[in-house]
Motif scaffolding. Structure first.
Motif, PDB file in Angstrom:
ATOM      1  N   UNK A 215       0.831  -1.203   0.000  1.00  0.00           N
ATOM      2  CA  UNK A 215       0.000   0.000   0.000  1.00  0.00           C
ATOM      3  C   UNK A 215       0.861   1.247   0.000  1.00  0.00           C
ATOM      4  N   UNK A 216       1.965   1.216   0.762  1.00  0.00           N
ATOM      5  CA  UNK A 216       2.859   2.373   0.789  1.00  0.00           C
ATOM      6  C   UNK A 216       3.503   2.628  -0.558  1.00  0.00           C
ATOM      7  N   UNK A 217       3.925   1.547  -1.216  1.00  0.00           N
ATOM      8  CA  UNK A 217       4.530   1.696  -2.546  1.00  0.00           C
ATOM      9  C   UNK A 217       3.497   2.193  -3.546  1.00  0.00           C
ATOM     10  N   UNK A 218       2.275   1.629  -3.468  1.00  0.00           N
ATOM     11  CA  UNK A 218       1.207   2.098  -4.349  1.00  0.00           C
ATOM     12  C   UNK A 218       0.891   3.566  -4.088  1.00  0.00           C
ATOM     13  N   UNK A 219       0.841   3.928  -2.797  1.00  0.00           N
ATOM     14  CA  UNK A 219       0.563   5.324  -2.453  1.00  0.00           C
ATOM     15  C   UNK A 219       1.642   6.254  -3.003  1.00  0.00           C
ATOM     16  N   UNK A 220       2.880   5.815  -2.911  1.00  0.00           N
ATOM     17  CA  UNK A 220       3.964   6.638  -3.446  1.00  0.00           C
ATOM     18  C   UNK A 220       3.809   6.814  -4.954  1.00  0.00           C
ATOM     19  N   UNK A 221       3.407   5.732  -5.644  1.00  0.00           N
ATOM     20  CA  UNK A 221       3.180   5.849  -7.082  1.00  0.00           C
ATOM     21  C   UNK A 221       2.029   6.795  -7.401  1.00  0.00           C
ATOM     22  N   UNK A 222       0.937   6.686  -6.633  1.00  0.00           N
ATOM     23  CA  UNK A 222      -0.219   7.560  -6.884  1.00  0.00           C
ATOM     24  C   UNK A 222       0.093   9.016  -6.552  1.00  0.00           C
ATOM     25  N   UNK A 223       1.001   9.225  -5.611  1.00  0.00           N
ATOM     26  CA  UNK A 223       1.418  10.604  -5.295  1.00  0.00           C
ATOM     27  C   UNK A 223       2.022  11.304  -6.517  1.00  0.00           C
ATOM     28  N   UNK A 224       2.579  10.526  -7.432  1.00  0.00           N
ATOM     29  CA  UNK A 224       3.222  11.118  -8.604  1.00  0.00           C
ATOM     30  C   UNK A 224       2.195  11.699  -9.573  1.00  0.00           C
ATOM     31  N   UNK A 225       0.921  11.417  -9.318  1.00  0.00           N
ATOM     32  CA  UNK A 225      -0.144  12.024 -10.127  1.00  0.00           C
ATOM     33  C   UNK A 225      -0.484  13.426  -9.643  1.00  0.00           C
TER      34      UNK A 225
END
Length: 516
Positions: A215-225
């Motif tokens: 979830x943290x890695x996914x959240x970091x990826x979504x932050x790039x949006x």
């Protein structure tokens, strides 16, 4: 008569089920005069006619494995995937907070703790009736609709303007998620024998741990949006994860399965003959596959058994730590250990991956040697050792090692505690009551977990929260010791013929023994 004890190392699934099935058939075939007054649901009356058809329930080993694998793939993996998004949706606040939500919504003082906490108020209050509703309307409708609705709430959280709006949506999220986890625990326990359920609980919860790990890695990826469509990065975390939840809720309507004794239609699943075999195995193992008529007083009287509350308290102790980690681990890694935001988001994953290995190893040992309490105690000891290391070691690297131990101990005890209580209760409505209270106390643990690491304790290294985590783990050890002594004494009485255990239902079979 069928008994519930088997030689060490034997598998009740490969025993001759013909004699077990005969008792089951007689219970499922009430007379026409009595069926209208005793049947708890129209499905049960219809099932009675089907089950008493006299079909041979013996299976070749290859056929038994085929049926079990089919159940595992369809049931365990489906509810595991749905629980994955459930856990992700309720615990993604930590990732969103350090991604800019705290600054944009002005989550100063105790506001972040309040937003975390309010979810669990309704989550606890709306859990007790959930298992009854699930039994009445069926898991497909109950669980898929809940998942679809809370996915919509998650999307809405991506568009809030104030922290009060966020808190209000968290309240609604608690209402919707309240019915899901206890229904999962209850549904799983109805499909498997007592010494099969440990690994299945572990795989089910392990899927949730995978969610927490990534979830943290996914959240970091979504932050790039960040900035896309003029929407900040932390909002995309809620929006995209909410869309994924809605899609899984829709898929769940077709993929979820009903209770093994129900005749409600399940899309492309087991044949009626295969379901009869499953029911006969469960009946042979613990004698409670036939639901009694629902009576409120009898349902609530299950609360008079002190062991029900001991199981619930163990789960409270466990979830206090696991939720505290979910909410605050990114924050602790960032502000307490000096990692930057990107590192903090990604370093959440390895401890949860390690927890998955510990979790499944414990489940395998528990099922193989038919033990439950020692697994729970071992996991609690991991937390007792890990919390001081995480909180008081001088080096950030050593403290991060402590995070591995705490995460493994707390999260591994979730399925271990589920199996502990599932193995030591009997009766459909007692099982339903115990599942509801068990998970309700887990929700109260979520309230405690959202409060243990307070903002004002940051300068002290969150010492009060660390002490609270140590205390809950020690209490788990005490409770396991008390239960073990009680089980040993009760089993000895049963072996001497002085009493029958867990035999309050009228049709309870003799021979039940508690699992230490």
């Amino acid at each position: 008569m069928a008994t519930n004890t088997y030689p060490p190392g034997s598998d009740p699934g490969v025993l001759d089920l013909e004699s077990k099935a005969s008792a089951y058939h007689s219970e499922k075939a009430p007379s026409a005069a009595s069926s209208s007054s005793s049947s708890p649901h129209p499905d049960e009356a219809a099932a009675a006619a089907t089950i008493t058809s006299g079909t041979d329930l013996n299976r070749l080993p290859a056929e038994e494995k085929r049926i079990k694998r089919h159940i595992d793939r369809r049931l365990v993996m489906t509810i595991g995937a749905m629980y994955c998004v459930s856990l992700m949706d309720r615990t993604n606040l930590g990732a969103a907070n350090i991604a800019g939500m705290g600054k944009e919504l002005k989550l100063i003082d105790n506001r972040y703790s309040i937003v975390s906490l309010v979810f669990f108020v309704t989550y606890v209050l709306f859990q007790p009736p959930s298992t009854v509703i699930c039994r009445k309307i069926g898991p497909r409708i109950h669980m898929s609709v809940l998942t679809l609705l809370w996915g919509g709430v998650m999307i809405g959280m991506g568009f809030v303007k104030t922290w009060e709006q966020l808190a209000a949506l968290r309240v609604v999220l608690g209402v919707l998620e309240a019915g899901f986890f206890p229904s999962c625990v209850y549904l799983l326990s109805t499909w498997y024998t007592r010494y099969e359920v440990g690994k299945r609980n572990s795989v089910f919860y392990l899927t949730g741990c995978v969610a927490s790990a990534f979830a943290g890695i996914l959240a970091y990826g979504l932050m790039q949006m960040d900035g896309l469509a003029n929407v900040t990065g932390w909002r995309w975390i809620f929006i995209i994860e909410g869309v994924l939840t809605c899609l899984l809720g829709i898929a769940g309507y077709w993929l979820l399965v009903d209770f093994p004794d129900s005749t409600r239609k399940t899309w492309s699943f087991l044949s009626a003959r295969d379901r009869e075999w499953v029911c006969a195995r469960v009946q042979a193992d613990r004698g409670d596959v036939v639901p009694q008529k629902f009576v409120v007083s009898k349902y609530l009287s299950s609360g008079l058994d002190w062991k029900v509350w001991a199981y619930a308290m163990i789960f409270f102790n466990t979830t206090t730590i696991s939720y505290a980690l979910s909410f605050f681990l990114p924050v602790i890694l960032n502000t307490g250990m000096g990692f930057n935001i990107a590192q903090s988001q990604c370093l959440v994953a390895p401890p949860y991956a390690f927890a998955g290995f510990v979790m499944f190893a414990g489940a395998y040992i528990g099922d193989r040697f038919r033990i439950r309490g020692p697994i729970v105690a071992f996991n609690a000891l991991l937390a007792v050792i890990g919390v001081p290391i995480m909180g008081f070691a001088a080096s950030a690297k050593v403290r991060y090692f402590g995070v591995f131990l705490v995460t493994a101990g707390a999260n591994s005890n979730v399925p271990a505690a589920m199996s502990y209580q599932a193995n030591n209760i009997r009766g459909q409505w007692k099982r339903a009551f115990c599942s509801a209270t068990f998970v309700s106390f887990g929700g109260i643990g979520g309230i405690a977990g959202s409060l243990v690491f307070r903002e004002q304790d940051k300068l002290t290294g969150y010492k009060p929260g660390l002490y609270a985590c140590i205390a809950t783990s020690l209490l788990t050890l005490v409770l396991v010791a008390c239960l073990t002594v009680s089980f040993w004494r009760e089993n000895k009485k049963a072996e001497r013929g002085e009493k029958e255990l867990e035999a309050k239902d009228d049709d309870a079979q003799p021979g039940f023994r508690y699992t230490y």
